[in-house]
Design an enzyme around this catalytic site. Structure first.
Site, PDB file in Angstrom:
ATOM      1  CD  GLN A 137     -20.375 -25.812 -36.212  1.00 16.77           C
ATOM      2  OE1 GLN A 137     -19.464 -26.541 -36.599  1.00 16.77           O
ATOM      3  NE2 GLN A 137     -21.119 -25.104 -37.039  1.00 16.77           N
ATOM      4  CB  ILE A 148     -28.689 -15.481 -26.713  1.00 13.77           C
ATOM      5  CG1 ILE A 148     -29.976 -15.136 -26.007  1.00 13.77           C
ATOM      6  CG2 ILE A 148     -28.237 -16.901 -26.415  1.00 13.77           C
ATOM      7  CD1 ILE A 148     -31.183 -15.917 -26.529  1.00 13.77           C
ATOM      8  CG  HIS A 177     -21.657 -19.496 -35.546  1.00  9.65           C
ATOM      9  ND1 HIS A 177     -22.169 -20.737 -35.839  1.00  9.65           N
ATOM     10  CD2 HIS A 177     -21.146 -19.577 -34.290  1.00  9.65           C
ATOM     11  CE1 HIS A 177     -21.983 -21.543 -34.788  1.00  9.65           C
ATOM     12  NE2 HIS A 177     -21.352 -20.862 -33.845  1.00  9.65           N
TER      13      HIS A 177
HETATM   14  P1  5GP Z   1     -21.232 -22.448 -31.214  1.00  8.94           P
HETATM   15  O1  5GP Z   1     -21.100 -23.187 -29.918  1.00  8.94           O
HETATM   16  O2  5GP Z   1     -22.097 -23.207 -32.201  1.00  8.94           O
HETATM   17  O3  5GP Z   1     -19.906 -22.054 -31.792  1.00  8.94           O
HETATM   18  O4  5GP Z   1     -21.934 -21.099 -30.884  1.00  8.94           O
HETATM   19  C1  5GP Z   1     -23.312 -20.918 -30.932  1.00  8.94           C
HETATM   20  C2  5GP Z   1     -23.590 -19.613 -30.248  1.00  8.94           C
HETATM   21  O5  5GP Z   1     -24.910 -19.220 -30.568  1.00  8.94           O
HETATM   22  C3  5GP Z   1     -23.498 -19.672 -28.731  1.00  8.94           C
HETATM   23  O6  5GP Z   1     -22.523 -18.751 -28.275  1.00  8.94           O
HETATM   24  C4  5GP Z   1     -24.912 -19.326 -28.258  1.00  8.94           C
HETATM   25  O7  5GP Z   1     -24.925 -18.540 -27.095  1.00  8.94           O
HETATM   26  C5  5GP Z   1     -25.477 -18.592 -29.455  1.00  8.94           C
HETATM   27  N1  5GP Z   1     -26.917 -18.726 -29.612  1.00  8.94           N
HETATM   28  C6  5GP Z   1     -27.638 -19.881 -29.591  1.00  8.94           C
HETATM   29  N2  5GP Z   1     -28.941 -19.627 -29.796  1.00  8.94           N
HETATM   30  C7  5GP Z   1     -29.051 -18.285 -29.958  1.00  8.94           C
HETATM   31  C8  5GP Z   1     -30.180 -17.419 -30.200  1.00  8.94           C
HETATM   32  O8  5GP Z   1     -31.334 -17.826 -30.317  1.00  8.94           O
HETATM   33  N3  5GP Z   1     -29.900 -16.092 -30.315  1.00  8.94           N
HETATM   34  C9  5GP Z   1     -28.634 -15.597 -30.204  1.00  8.94           C
HETATM   35  N4  5GP Z   1     -28.483 -14.271 -30.344  1.00  8.94           N
HETATM   36  N5  5GP Z   1     -27.558 -16.386 -29.966  1.00  8.94           N
HETATM   37  C10 5GP Z   1     -27.770 -17.716 -29.849  1.00  8.94           C
END
Ligand code: 5GP
Length: 107
Positions: free
Chosen positions: A92, A31, A98
């Site tokens: 994270q 997103i 992911h």
């Molecule tokens: P992290 O920081 O956990 O490695 O990455 C989480 C990722 O999920 C972030 O890059 C964030 O932009 C993405 N993200 C969070 N909520 C959503 C959502 O509702 N939809 C989508 N498509 N991406 C999301």
């Protein structure tokens, strides 16, 4: 583990731009993209972090890498990068495993 926003995306309860789905995984566009192409590849199995991956999950981990290769090819990426953030201190935010696939096209 408790549910995250990604569980809702997997169940299609909230929308996402899905790029790939199979028996084991789903990939959708982030997103808040940090590159021209920014996909998240997630397992359907609920695993919180890469640190929680077990020996029995290795076929799944290999499969995720194959999905990344196929997506990079399908999207004609010239260069790409895989990032997995592990734990709060590792950046994270969503505790459902992911793989970020960050990609750059030929222009
Ligand atoms: P992290 O920081 O956990 O490695 O990455 C989480 C990722 O999920 C972030 O890059 C964030 O932009 C993405 N993200 C969070 N909520 C959503 C959502 O509702 N939809 C989508 N498509 N991406 C999301």
């Amino acid at each position: 583990m408790s549910e995250t926003i990604f569980s809702k995306i997997l169940r299609k309860e909230i929308p996402a731009k899905i790029a790939h789905e199979d028996e084991w995984t789903m990939a959708f566009h982030d997103i808040n993209p940090q590159a021209p192409v920014h996909l998240l590849i997630i397992p359907k199995k609920q695993i919180s972090t890469l640190a929680d991956v077990q020996e029995e999950d290795m076929p799944l981990i290999i499969h995720i890498h194959k999905v990344a290769q196929k997506l990079a090819e399908a999207m004609e990426l010239e260069g790409w990068r895989i990032v997995v953030n592990v734990g709060e201190k590792g950046g994270q935010e969503v505790f459902h495993l992911h793989y970020h696939l960050l990609g750059w096209t030929k222009e």
